[in-house]
Motif scaffolding. Structure first.
Motif, mmCIF file in Angstrom:
data_model
loop_
_atom_site.group_PDB
_atom_site.id
_atom_site.type_symbol
_atom_site.label_atom_id
_atom_site.label_comp_id
_atom_site.label_asym_id
_atom_site.label_seq_id
_atom_site.Cartn_x
_atom_site.Cartn_y
_atom_site.Cartn_z
ATOM 1 N N MET A 1 57.700 52.882 71.452
ATOM 2 C CA MET A 1 58.697 51.904 71.100
ATOM 3 C C MET A 1 59.656 52.540 70.093
ATOM 4 S SD MET A 1 58.052 48.055 69.746
ATOM 5 C CE MET A 1 57.851 47.226 71.286
ATOM 6 N N ILE A 2 60.929 52.327 70.270
ATOM 7 C CA ILE A 2 61.935 52.880 69.381
ATOM 8 C C ILE A 2 62.483 51.757 68.505
ATOM 9 C CG2 ILE A 2 64.211 53.964 69.259
ATOM 10 C CD1 ILE A 2 63.577 55.278 71.945
ATOM 11 N N TYR A 3 62.521 52.018 67.210
ATOM 12 C CA TYR A 3 63.072 51.056 66.272
ATOM 13 C C TYR A 3 64.390 51.588 65.746
ATOM 14 C CZ TYR A 3 58.470 48.919 66.138
ATOM 15 O OH TYR A 3 57.305 48.300 66.477
ATOM 16 N N ILE A 4 65.383 50.732 65.685
ATOM 17 C CA ILE A 4 66.640 51.091 65.063
ATOM 18 C C ILE A 4 66.597 50.485 63.666
ATOM 19 C CG2 ILE A 4 69.134 50.816 65.104
ATOM 20 C CD1 ILE A 4 68.887 50.646 68.178
ATOM 21 N N VAL A 5 66.748 51.301 62.674
ATOM 22 C CA VAL A 5 66.661 50.834 61.291
ATOM 23 C C VAL A 5 67.911 51.252 60.526
ATOM 24 C CG1 VAL A 5 64.139 50.883 61.221
ATOM 25 C CG2 VAL A 5 65.410 52.905 60.561
ATOM 26 N N ARG A 6 68.140 50.557 59.454
ATOM 27 C CA ARG A 6 69.248 50.889 58.561
ATOM 28 C C ARG A 6 68.671 51.270 57.208
ATOM 29 N NH1 ARG A 6 74.199 49.406 60.652
ATOM 30 N NH2 ARG A 6 74.055 47.933 62.353
ATOM 31 N N ARG A 7 69.264 52.246 56.628
ATOM 32 C CA ARG A 7 68.817 52.700 55.315
ATOM 33 C C ARG A 7 69.463 51.827 54.249
ATOM 34 N NH1 ARG A 7 69.873 57.866 51.857
ATOM 35 N NH2 ARG A 7 67.860 57.930 50.812
ATOM 36 N N THR A 8 68.683 51.465 53.262
ATOM 37 C CA THR A 8 69.214 50.692 52.144
ATOM 38 C C THR A 8 68.561 51.164 50.863
ATOM 39 O OG1 THR A 8 69.705 48.449 51.385
ATOM 40 C CG2 THR A 8 67.508 48.822 52.288
ATOM 41 N N GLN A 9 69.102 50.747 49.768
ATOM 42 C CA GLN A 9 68.560 51.126 48.470
ATOM 43 C C GLN A 9 68.254 49.855 47.697
ATOM 44 O OE1 GLN A 9 71.047 53.857 46.378
ATOM 45 N NE2 GLN A 9 69.850 53.769 44.510
ATOM 46 N N LEU A 10 67.076 49.814 47.079
ATOM 47 C CA LEU A 10 66.664 48.649 46.296
ATOM 48 C C LEU A 10 66.437 49.068 44.857
ATOM 49 C CD1 LEU A 10 63.931 47.177 48.669
ATOM 50 C CD2 LEU A 10 66.265 46.341 48.371
ATOM 51 N N TYR A 11 66.733 48.181 43.975
ATOM 52 C CA TYR A 11 66.418 48.387 42.565
ATOM 53 C C TYR A 11 65.275 47.460 42.223
ATOM 54 C CZ TYR A 11 70.820 50.890 42.363
ATOM 55 O OH TYR A 11 71.822 51.786 42.582
ATOM 56 N N LEU A 12 64.139 48.034 41.821
ATOM 57 C CA LEU A 12 62.938 47.255 41.527
ATOM 58 C C LEU A 12 62.543 47.452 40.072
ATOM 59 C CD1 LEU A 12 60.862 48.303 44.666
ATOM 60 C CD2 LEU A 12 62.159 46.177 44.372
ATOM 61 N N GLU A 13 62.021 46.385 39.491
ATOM 62 C CA GLU A 13 61.492 46.509 38.137
ATOM 63 C C GLU A 13 60.290 47.455 38.187
ATOM 64 O OE1 GLU A 13 61.751 43.510 39.696
ATOM 65 O OE2 GLU A 13 63.364 42.494 38.638
ATOM 66 N N ASP A 14 60.007 48.082 37.057
ATOM 67 C CA ASP A 14 58.896 49.033 36.991
ATOM 68 C C ASP A 14 57.580 48.408 37.437
ATOM 69 O OD1 ASP A 14 60.446 51.149 36.173
ATOM 70 O OD2 ASP A 14 60.026 50.869 34.038
ATOM 71 N N GLU A 15 57.329 47.154 37.025
ATOM 72 C CA GLU A 15 56.064 46.504 37.385
ATOM 73 C C GLU A 15 55.960 46.283 38.902
ATOM 74 O OE1 GLU A 15 58.343 44.080 35.428
ATOM 75 O OE2 GLU A 15 58.109 45.744 34.050
ATOM 76 N N VAL A 16 57.080 45.911 39.515
ATOM 77 C CA VAL A 16 57.089 45.671 40.965
ATOM 78 C C VAL A 16 56.860 46.987 41.695
ATOM 79 C CG1 VAL A 16 58.485 44.908 42.931
ATOM 80 C CG2 VAL A 16 58.570 43.639 40.771
ATOM 81 N N TRP A 17 57.565 48.045 41.273
ATOM 82 C CA TRP A 17 57.398 49.333 41.915
ATOM 83 C C TRP A 17 55.953 49.823 41.767
ATOM 84 C CZ3 TRP A 17 55.682 54.155 40.808
ATOM 85 C CH2 TRP A 17 55.903 55.119 41.789
ATOM 86 N N ALA A 18 55.375 49.667 40.581
ATOM 87 C CA ALA A 18 54.001 50.109 40.348
ATOM 88 C C ALA A 18 53.024 49.345 41.239
ATOM 89 C CB ALA A 18 53.627 49.931 38.867
ATOM 90 N N ALA A 19 53.238 48.045 41.377
ATOM 91 C CA ALA A 19 52.360 47.238 42.234
ATOM 92 C C ALA A 19 52.483 47.663 43.695
ATOM 93 C CB ALA A 19 52.689 45.751 42.076
ATOM 94 N N LEU A 20 53.702 47.870 44.161
ATOM 95 C CA LEU A 20 53.915 48.318 45.535
ATOM 96 C C LEU A 20 53.316 49.699 45.757
ATOM 97 C CD1 LEU A 20 57.568 47.135 46.232
ATOM 98 C CD2 LEU A 20 55.513 46.388 47.444
#
Length: 93
Positions: A1-20
């Motif tokens: 299966m081929i997925y077409i995706v778009r690149r994006t940039q997110l700004y996350l708080e340090d706590e959110v990034w650490a949890a992810l």
């Protein structure tokens, strides 16, 4: 299966990034995949809900009397010359 995706940039708080990041390590996934799944579930509904919605429309018009039966409709579409004309246009000379 081929997925077409778009690149994006997110700004996350340090706590959110650490949890992810921690969750991604535990699950053997990427942070990007976790974000995509979360966005899909939050804004598109989860897969089971979408599947149930699609199954809910199966047979929706089965009792309509103002429509001809499917087989007759398909036969009429196939009886035209469009397919033959299209094939003639693709023949190598």
């Amino acid at each position: 299966m081929i997925y077409i995706v778009r690149r994006t940039q997110l700004y996350l708080e340090d706590e959110v990034w650490a949890a992810l990041h921690a969750k991604a390590l535990l699950e053997g996934a990427t942070v990007s995949e976790l974000v995509r799944v979360a966005v899909r579930e939050r804004y598109m509904g989860n897969l089971e809900e979408r599947r149930a919605a699609m199954m809910g429309i199966v047979g929706l018009w089965k009792d309509r009397e103002d429509l001809e039966d499917t087989e007759s409709m398909v036969r009429k579409l196939r009886s035209g010359t469009r397919l033959k004309r299209a094939q003639a246009g693709f023949r190598v000379k």
